[in-house]
Write a protein that holds these residues in place. Sequence first.
Motif, mmCIF file in Angstrom:
data_model
loop_
_atom_site.group_PDB
_atom_site.id
_atom_site.type_symbol
_atom_site.label_atom_id
_atom_site.label_comp_id
_atom_site.label_asym_id
_atom_site.label_seq_id
_atom_site.Cartn_x
_atom_site.Cartn_y
_atom_site.Cartn_z
ATOM 1 N N PRO A 135 141.409 -64.064 112.243
ATOM 2 C CA PRO A 135 141.145 -62.893 113.086
ATOM 3 C C PRO A 135 140.809 -61.673 112.224
ATOM 4 O O PRO A 135 141.298 -61.543 111.099
ATOM 5 C CB PRO A 135 142.447 -62.697 113.857
ATOM 6 N N GLN A 136 139.953 -60.794 112.782
ATOM 7 C CA GLN A 136 139.475 -59.632 112.045
ATOM 8 C C GLN A 136 139.392 -58.408 112.953
ATOM 9 O O GLN A 136 139.147 -58.532 114.144
ATOM 10 C CB GLN A 136 138.071 -59.901 111.492
ATOM 11 N N ILE A 137 139.546 -57.246 112.344
ATOM 12 C CA ILE A 137 139.279 -55.962 112.995
ATOM 13 C C ILE A 137 138.569 -55.108 111.961
ATOM 14 O O ILE A 137 138.947 -55.110 110.789
ATOM 15 C CB ILE A 137 140.557 -55.279 113.529
ATOM 16 N N GLY A 138 137.510 -54.415 112.394
ATOM 17 C CA GLY A 138 136.780 -53.645 111.403
ATOM 18 C C GLY A 138 135.788 -52.672 111.967
ATOM 19 O O GLY A 138 135.715 -52.431 113.171
ATOM 20 N N TYR A 139 134.995 -52.122 111.041
ATOM 21 C CA TYR A 139 133.934 -51.171 111.349
ATOM 22 C C TYR A 139 132.597 -51.821 110.992
ATOM 23 O O TYR A 139 132.492 -52.504 109.976
ATOM 24 C CB TYR A 139 134.114 -49.880 110.528
ATOM 25 N N HIS A 140 131.581 -51.559 111.809
ATOM 26 C CA HIS A 140 130.255 -52.109 111.531
ATOM 27 C C HIS A 140 129.195 -51.058 111.810
ATOM 28 O O HIS A 140 129.397 -50.121 112.587
ATOM 29 C CB HIS A 140 129.989 -53.357 112.381
ATOM 30 N N TYR A 147 136.073 -54.845 107.084
ATOM 31 C CA TYR A 147 137.095 -55.312 108.016
ATOM 32 C C TYR A 147 138.383 -55.713 107.300
ATOM 33 O O TYR A 147 138.394 -56.028 106.113
ATOM 34 C CB TYR A 147 136.570 -56.497 108.830
ATOM 35 N N ALA A 148 139.449 -55.712 108.079
ATOM 36 C CA ALA A 148 140.732 -56.259 107.646
ATOM 37 C C ALA A 148 140.882 -57.615 108.330
ATOM 38 O O ALA A 148 140.389 -57.815 109.441
ATOM 39 C CB ALA A 148 141.868 -55.330 108.052
ATOM 40 N N TYR A 149 141.545 -58.542 107.655
ATOM 41 C CA TYR A 149 141.664 -59.887 108.219
ATOM 42 C C TYR A 149 143.017 -60.505 107.872
ATOM 43 O O TYR A 149 143.720 -60.062 106.974
ATOM 44 C CB TYR A 149 140.541 -60.793 107.706
ATOM 45 N N TYR A 150 143.334 -61.556 108.620
ATOM 46 C CA TYR A 150 144.465 -62.435 108.342
ATOM 47 C C TYR A 150 143.897 -63.841 108.376
ATOM 48 O O TYR A 150 143.389 -64.287 109.407
ATOM 49 C CB TYR A 150 145.562 -62.266 109.384
ATOM 50 N N GLN A 151 143.938 -64.539 107.270
ATOM 51 C CA GLN A 151 143.362 -65.887 107.179
ATOM 52 C C GLN A 151 144.492 -66.904 107.068
ATOM 53 O O GLN A 151 145.388 -66.737 106.245
ATOM 54 C CB GLN A 151 142.459 -65.953 105.945
ATOM 55 N N ASN A 152 144.448 -67.945 107.902
ATOM 56 C CA ASN A 152 145.487 -68.971 107.876
ATOM 57 C C ASN A 152 144.840 -70.348 108.023
ATOM 58 O O ASN A 152 144.046 -70.572 108.926
ATOM 59 C CB ASN A 152 146.492 -68.751 109.004
ATOM 60 N N THR A 153 145.195 -71.247 107.112
ATOM 61 C CA THR A 153 144.801 -72.647 107.212
ATOM 62 C C THR A 153 146.080 -73.452 107.401
ATOM 63 O O THR A 153 146.941 -73.469 106.527
ATOM 64 C CB THR A 153 144.053 -73.114 105.949
ATOM 65 N N PHE A 154 146.219 -74.054 108.578
ATOM 66 C CA PHE A 154 147.398 -74.857 108.913
ATOM 67 C C PHE A 154 147.196 -76.254 108.333
ATOM 68 O O PHE A 154 146.423 -77.038 108.869
ATOM 69 C CB PHE A 154 147.572 -74.954 110.432
ATOM 70 N N LEU A 155 147.860 -76.545 107.231
ATOM 71 C CA LEU A 155 147.673 -77.827 106.566
ATOM 72 C C LEU A 155 148.338 -78.956 107.334
ATOM 73 O O LEU A 155 149.231 -78.738 108.151
ATOM 74 C CB LEU A 155 148.221 -77.767 105.144
ATOM 75 N N GLU A 156 147.927 -80.175 107.025
ATOM 76 C CA GLU A 156 148.479 -81.355 107.683
ATOM 77 C C GLU A 156 149.935 -81.598 107.285
ATOM 78 O O GLU A 156 150.659 -82.292 107.974
ATOM 79 C CB GLU A 156 147.603 -82.565 107.360
ATOM 80 N N THR A 157 150.342 -81.025 106.165
ATOM 81 C CA THR A 157 151.754 -81.100 105.765
ATOM 82 C C THR A 157 152.474 -79.910 106.381
ATOM 83 O O THR A 157 151.922 -79.195 107.211
ATOM 84 C CB THR A 157 151.880 -81.076 104.227
ATOM 85 N N ASP A 158 153.674 -79.647 105.942
ATOM 86 C CA ASP A 158 154.475 -78.572 106.533
ATOM 87 C C ASP A 158 154.233 -77.201 105.916
ATOM 88 O O ASP A 158 155.082 -76.323 106.017
ATOM 89 C CB ASP A 158 155.971 -78.909 106.420
#
Length: 175
Positions: A135-140, A147-158
């Motif tokens: 997800p991102q929020i920013g100026y264009h 923009y500012a962002y939060y990046q998450n990759t949910f791996l198959e492990t824990d």
Amino acid sequence: MKKIFLLAALIGFSPIFSQERDQIRERDEISPDNSWLKVGITGGVPVGDANNASSFALGADIRGQYLFNPNIAIGIASGYTNYFGKDGFDDFGVIPAAGFFRYYFTPSGLFLGTDIGYGFVTNVENNDGGLYVNPQIGYHNRDWNIYAYYQNTFLETDMDIQNVGVGVTYNIRFN
């Protein structure tokens, strides 16, 4: 007789309807006003599980965007985020293959968006990747996005690979 008049009226108005269809088709065609390539960089601080193995995340961002109307855009996103290892950990990375959605409040100004797809993980044993969200929020404006962002990759492990940061992209117009 009424059917004949109705048929004649429809045939008489058909050039108007076809003209509207042609205008709609022209607006839907890819042009510099509704489609472009975004190329940029991101920098972030690992959080959660990734903070234990990495001290900084630096990435390249590439996107193809299509603007449906002045406010709504969709596209595809990819790139590479490198997580620099710390405390004996090697560098590792995430390569997203994602679709994205953006909502632009005005022609220049605030936007909200998110990428959703699959994040392929590099240099992490016993893990190919997982669900990727960004997800991102920013100026264009016409040429730039910040923009500012939060990046998450949910791996198959824990564990998850996450970072919070800022990004900048430049818009390359299709001609």
